[in-house]
Enzyme design. Structure first.
Site, PDB file in Angstrom:
ATOM      1  N   SER A 173      -7.390   3.555  -2.163  1.00 52.42           N
ATOM      2  CA  SER A 173      -7.557   3.349  -0.727  1.00 52.42           C
ATOM      3  C   SER A 173      -9.036   3.472  -0.386  1.00 52.42           C
ATOM      4  O   SER A 173      -9.675   4.444  -0.796  1.00 52.42           O
ATOM      5  CB  SER A 173      -6.759   4.407   0.046  1.00 52.42           C
ATOM      6  N   GLY A 213     -10.225   4.114   2.525  1.00 49.73           N
ATOM      7  CA  GLY A 213     -10.376   5.215   3.472  1.00 49.73           C
ATOM      8  C   GLY A 213     -10.081   6.594   2.905  1.00 49.73           C
ATOM      9  O   GLY A 213     -10.723   7.577   3.274  1.00 49.73           O
ATOM     10  N   HIS A 250      -3.947   1.684   4.756  1.00 49.48           N
ATOM     11  CA  HIS A 250      -3.330   2.937   4.320  1.00 49.48           C
ATOM     12  C   HIS A 250      -3.175   3.891   5.504  1.00 49.48           C
ATOM     13  O   HIS A 250      -2.194   4.618   5.598  1.00 49.48           O
ATOM     14  CB  HIS A 250      -4.166   3.589   3.211  1.00 49.48           C
ATOM     15  N   LYS A 289       0.841  -1.192   0.000  1.00 45.70           N
ATOM     16  CA  LYS A 289       0.000   0.000   0.000  1.00 45.70           C
ATOM     17  C   LYS A 289       0.881   1.249   0.000  1.00 45.70           C
ATOM     18  O   LYS A 289       1.975   1.241   0.542  1.00 45.70           O
ATOM     19  CB  LYS A 289      -0.897   0.010   1.227  1.00 45.70           C
TER      20      LYS A 289
END
Length: 128
Positions: free
Chosen positions: A97, A99, A55, A26
């Site tokens: 990601s 989030g 992340h 990531k």
């Protein structure tokens, strides 16, 4: 007389790219900016590590380190994944990601090309 702020001087020494030497992991794109009044300087940095389960793990660690002196503030502006193959001298940037959303992979790729000028660095928006 030098008019550079303390924050700008600190930012000048922050590596623009720090990623693991190999593997699939990531990554996030972080905007770092000055907290000093009248200083609107900012930089975007790439951070990618295999140890991160999320992340946010990367953001939490990096932002804590950078914000520690009180001169800088950070904002995650997206994430994705990096496949780094040092033997083939290839880096591929992709995904997103959950989030933070999708980082600007084109910007990330340009920063990676500066750090790895002899690599083939590519990107696409496919995958997770």
């Amino acid at each position: 007389m030098c008019s550079q702020t303390k924050a700008a001087a600190v930012m000048a020494n922050i590596p623009r790219v720090d990623i693991d030497p190999s593997g699939v992991f990531k990554y996030i794109l972080i905007r770092v900016y000055s907290r000093e009044e009248g200083d609107d300087s900012e930089i975007d940095i790439v951070r990618g590590y295999g140890w991160a389960e999320y992340h946010a793990d990367i953001y939490d660690r990096v932002s804590a380190e950078l914000e520690d002196g009180g001169l800088l503030d950070c904002e995650c502006i997206g994430g994705g994944r990096i496949k780094h193959n040092p033997d083939a001298k290839k880096i591929h940037v992709y995904g997103y990601s959950l989030g933070y959303g999708r980082a600007n992979h084109a910007e990330t790729t340009e920063k990676l090309k500066e750090k790895y000028p002899d690599y083939e660095v590519t990107w696409d928006n496919e995958g997770y």
